[in-house]
Write a protein that holds these residues in place. Sequence first.
Motif, PDB file in Angstrom:
ATOM      1  N   ILE A 401       0.855  -1.183   0.000  1.00  0.00           N
ATOM      2  CA  ILE A 401       0.000   0.000   0.000  1.00  0.00           C
ATOM      3  C   ILE A 401       0.892   1.235   0.000  1.00  0.00           C
ATOM      4  N   PRO A 402       0.919   2.024  -1.071  1.00  0.00           N
ATOM      5  CA  PRO A 402       1.782   3.205  -1.097  1.00  0.00           C
ATOM      6  C   PRO A 402       1.324   4.231  -0.078  1.00  0.00           C
ATOM      7  N   TYR A 403       2.277   4.780   0.649  1.00  0.00           N
ATOM      8  CA  TYR A 403       1.954   5.741   1.696  1.00  0.00           C
ATOM      9  C   TYR A 403       2.131   7.179   1.220  1.00  0.00           C
ATOM     10  N   HIS A 404       2.400   7.339  -0.056  1.00  0.00           N
ATOM     11  CA  HIS A 404       2.595   8.674  -0.580  1.00  0.00           C
ATOM     12  C   HIS A 404       1.332   9.148  -1.285  1.00  0.00           C
ATOM     13  N   SER A 405       1.160  10.410  -1.382  1.00  0.00           N
ATOM     14  CA  SER A 405       0.018  10.969  -2.098  1.00  0.00           C
ATOM     15  C   SER A 405       0.373  12.358  -2.564  1.00  0.00           C
ATOM     16  N   ILE A 406      -0.351  12.822  -3.538  1.00  0.00           N
ATOM     17  CA  ILE A 406      -0.159  14.178  -4.034  1.00  0.00           C
ATOM     18  C   ILE A 406      -1.495  14.894  -3.976  1.00  0.00           C
ATOM     19  N   GLU A 407      -1.549  15.969  -3.226  1.00  0.00           N
ATOM     20  CA  GLU A 407      -2.761  16.763  -3.120  1.00  0.00           C
ATOM     21  C   GLU A 407      -2.678  17.904  -4.131  1.00  0.00           C
ATOM     22  N   LEU A 408      -3.699  18.040  -4.946  1.00  0.00           N
ATOM     23  CA  LEU A 408      -3.705  19.046  -5.996  1.00  0.00           C
ATOM     24  C   LEU A 408      -4.695  20.153  -5.684  1.00  0.00           C
ATOM     25  N   VAL A 409      -4.334  21.350  -6.096  1.00  0.00           N
ATOM     26  CA  VAL A 409      -5.297  22.438  -6.060  1.00  0.00           C
ATOM     27  C   VAL A 409      -6.386  22.122  -7.069  1.00  0.00           C
ATOM     28  N   SER A 410      -7.612  22.449  -6.731  1.00  0.00           N
ATOM     29  CA  SER A 410      -8.728  22.130  -7.610  1.00  0.00           C
ATOM     30  C   SER A 410      -8.482  22.623  -9.026  1.00  0.00           C
ATOM     31  N   MET A 411      -8.654  21.703  -9.987  1.00  0.00           N
ATOM     32  CA  MET A 411      -8.511  22.070 -11.389  1.00  0.00           C
ATOM     33  C   MET A 411      -9.817  21.804 -12.125  1.00  0.00           C
ATOM     34  N   GLY A 412     -10.916  21.921 -11.396  1.00  0.00           N
ATOM     35  CA  GLY A 412     -12.197  21.611 -11.997  1.00  0.00           C
ATOM     36  C   GLY A 412     -12.502  22.456 -13.216  1.00  0.00           C
ATOM     37  N   SER A 413     -12.073  23.717 -13.207  1.00  0.00           N
ATOM     38  CA  SER A 413     -12.349  24.582 -14.343  1.00  0.00           C
ATOM     39  C   SER A 413     -11.172  24.635 -15.313  1.00  0.00           C
ATOM     40  N   ALA A 414     -10.068  23.968 -14.956  1.00  0.00           N
ATOM     41  CA  ALA A 414      -8.900  23.959 -15.832  1.00  0.00           C
ATOM     42  C   ALA A 414      -8.979  22.770 -16.774  1.00  0.00           C
ATOM     43  N   ASN A 415      -8.259  22.879 -17.879  1.00  0.00           N
ATOM     44  CA  ASN A 415      -8.274  21.818 -18.881  1.00  0.00           C
ATOM     45  C   ASN A 415      -7.091  20.883 -18.647  1.00  0.00           C
ATOM     46  N   ALA A 416      -6.934  20.397 -17.420  1.00  0.00           N
ATOM     47  CA  ALA A 416      -5.789  19.562 -17.095  1.00  0.00           C
ATOM     48  C   ALA A 416      -6.161  18.578 -16.000  1.00  0.00           C
ATOM     49  N   GLU A 417      -5.364  17.509 -15.919  1.00  0.00           N
ATOM     50  CA  GLU A 417      -5.607  16.496 -14.903  1.00  0.00           C
ATOM     51  C   GLU A 417      -4.292  15.818 -14.564  1.00  0.00           C
ATOM     52  N   MET A 418      -4.155  15.407 -13.296  1.00  0.00           N
ATOM     53  CA  MET A 418      -2.986  14.663 -12.858  1.00  0.00           C
ATOM     54  C   MET A 418      -3.299  13.175 -12.931  1.00  0.00           C
ATOM     55  N   VAL A 419      -2.469  12.437 -13.654  1.00  0.00           N
ATOM     56  CA  VAL A 419      -2.647  11.001 -13.832  1.00  0.00           C
ATOM     57  C   VAL A 419      -1.573  10.275 -13.034  1.00  0.00           C
ATOM     58  N   GLN A 420      -1.987   9.312 -12.226  1.00  0.00           N
ATOM     59  CA  GLN A 420      -1.048   8.473 -11.483  1.00  0.00           C
ATOM     60  C   GLN A 420      -0.890   7.154 -12.213  1.00  0.00           C
ATOM     61  N   PHE A 421       0.356   6.695 -12.350  1.00  0.00           N
ATOM     62  CA  PHE A 421       0.616   5.436 -13.055  1.00  0.00           C
ATOM     63  C   PHE A 421       1.701   4.668 -12.325  1.00  0.00           C
ATOM     64  N   GLU A 422       1.435   3.382 -12.081  1.00  0.00           N
ATOM     65  CA  GLU A 422       2.440   2.518 -11.468  1.00  0.00           C
ATOM     66  C   GLU A 422       3.084   1.669 -12.556  1.00  0.00           C
ATOM     67  N   ALA A 423       4.387   1.742 -12.681  1.00  0.00           N
ATOM     68  CA  ALA A 423       5.115   1.008 -13.709  1.00  0.00           C
ATOM     69  C   ALA A 423       5.299  -0.438 -13.268  1.00  0.00           C
ATOM     70  N   SER A 424       4.694  -1.359 -13.999  1.00  0.00           N
ATOM     71  CA  SER A 424       4.814  -2.782 -13.683  1.00  0.00           C
ATOM     72  C   SER A 424       5.916  -3.404 -14.529  1.00  0.00           C
ATOM     73  N   GLN A 464      11.757   2.726 -13.521  1.00  0.00           N
ATOM     74  CA  GLN A 464      12.002   1.392 -12.995  1.00  0.00           C
ATOM     75  C   GLN A 464      10.691   0.743 -12.559  1.00  0.00           C
ATOM     76  N   GLU A 465      10.725  -0.591 -12.498  1.00  0.00           N
ATOM     77  CA  GLU A 465       9.542  -1.317 -12.047  1.00  0.00           C
ATOM     78  C   GLU A 465       9.166  -0.875 -10.635  1.00  0.00           C
ATOM     79  N   GLY A 466       7.872  -0.625 -10.426  1.00  0.00           N
ATOM     80  CA  GLY A 466       7.384  -0.198  -9.117  1.00  0.00           C
ATOM     81  C   GLY A 466       7.348   1.300  -8.928  1.00  0.00           C
ATOM     82  N   ASP A 467       7.886   2.056  -9.892  1.00  0.00           N
ATOM     83  CA  ASP A 467       7.833   3.518  -9.789  1.00  0.00           C
ATOM     84  C   ASP A 467       6.391   4.009  -9.938  1.00  0.00           C
ATOM     85  N   PHE A 468       6.056   5.055  -9.187  1.00  0.00           N
ATOM     86  CA  PHE A 468       4.787   5.753  -9.368  1.00  0.00           C
ATOM     87  C   PHE A 468       5.077   7.070 -10.074  1.00  0.00           C
TER      88      PHE A 468
END
Length: 497
Positions: A401-424, A464-468
């Motif tokens: 269970i990853p213990y890290h997180s990224i809190e983002l300022v609301s981008m509801g009206s912005a044309n952007a999104e943060m995507v999380q990806f774990e490299a397997s 590398q494998e396991g990178d977020f």
Amino acid sequence: MDFLEANDGVVLLVGLLLVAGIIVAKFSNRLGLPALVLFILIGMLIGSDGLEIVYFDNAEVAQLVGIFALVIILFEGGLQTKWATVRRVAVPSISLATAGVVITSLCIGGTAYLLLDFTWYEALLLGSIVGSTDAAAVFAALKERNIKAKLGATLEAESGTNDPMAVFLTISFIELLTNVDANIWMLIPSFFWQIGAGIIFGLLFGRFASFSINHIGLESSGLYPIFSVAFALLAYSVTAAVGASGFLAVYIAALVIGNSELTFRYSIFQFNEGFAWMSQILMFIILGLLAFPGQVFTADVMLAGIALSFVLMFVARPLAVFISTAFLGYTMKERTFLSWAGLRGAVPIVLATFPVVAGLDNAQLIFNLVFFIVLTSALIQGSSISYVAKLLHLVGPKKEIPYHSIELVSMGSANAEMVQFEASEESAIVGKQLYEINFPNDATVSAMVRNNELVTPGGNTEVQEGDFLYILVSRQQKDDLRRLLNRKKHPEPKTTQ
């Protein structure tokens, strides 16, 4: 207490119960007890047979709270379930959720008829109430345990889909007990309607919810999780209003939503996980309040309850599992584990309020017996799931269970999104430096987390494998980014000597 009769006192009590519930959840694994047992004990402790802080005997309110909480818990469980995993175990799960429930209900009903002064309908009503496994108990028991994926998926899919059969049987026997003109054969079409319409409504709500979440463009990211919960409540209520299975609709809708590409996906998931925990804490505490220890722990109830629990754990559930999964590719050890892991929890207790609300004879005795059976199942089976899995050599890779997180300022009206990806291991981008990866023009790798440590990414940083990876991308190019990230490595060609 007079203070607790005031609104401020109620708010204080709820706050204290939530704090107590969270502390209990933290230490439940160390104590070797399922959290739900401790939540129930808190309710019994503060109730009228305990410290007399709260007097509560309203079965209708308990039923309402239980249904609401189960909707939230089922929704969160469905969101977290991978469709690729569930698809492989769909047939055995459906078999357990239908034939398995019927077999269990018949075994318990027959035992109750022999032990108690019940009519056949009353005995089978009791069997129907405890016939299904419980989603809240199963999801909580498996959440952080490293049970093999196939078995975990089977248990979760079964517990998410077997409520319709239990609800149908319970309501049917109540109808037979209260309506002299009722005929059991006339109730069978109702079951097929509940299942079929529940699936259809679940699919429709799931697809509509996914589309709406991605296209509504809310100003605040905090509104998206609430929006998702609203669809869960709508899926249940609308489906139930037409006489179909609202619980099944919620689980199916959550499966569809959880396996779709979503805006603010992780905010939605994290909110619903916390909301499900809060619902679970309050639900089990209220169900504990509804049970009076002076009535549950009497000699008659305990003797009958122990006998019924023994039959449930060592006869009815194993028989249901071995028949339902015959010729479906499960080994003897796997079927033994499935037999032991069929936990009972909130659903049977909530269903046990139905006879009380209907005013049936022996309704209170049925409730007390069901409550005792659930406690026994949770204490004995719930606390030993991990041990039995190890004993049968059915332990899978440890859940990280990853213990890290990224809190983002609301981008509801912005044309952007943060995507999380774990490299397997199979990811095509593993082993490549960032400058070698053909990211979309509007995509930027903002951060990497490796071994729970933050890595500042540069062009020469190797994946590398396991990178977020946390990638900021415009919504127009999100699909292009997903396709890139989902590419697998091509197998190396075999060389000939």
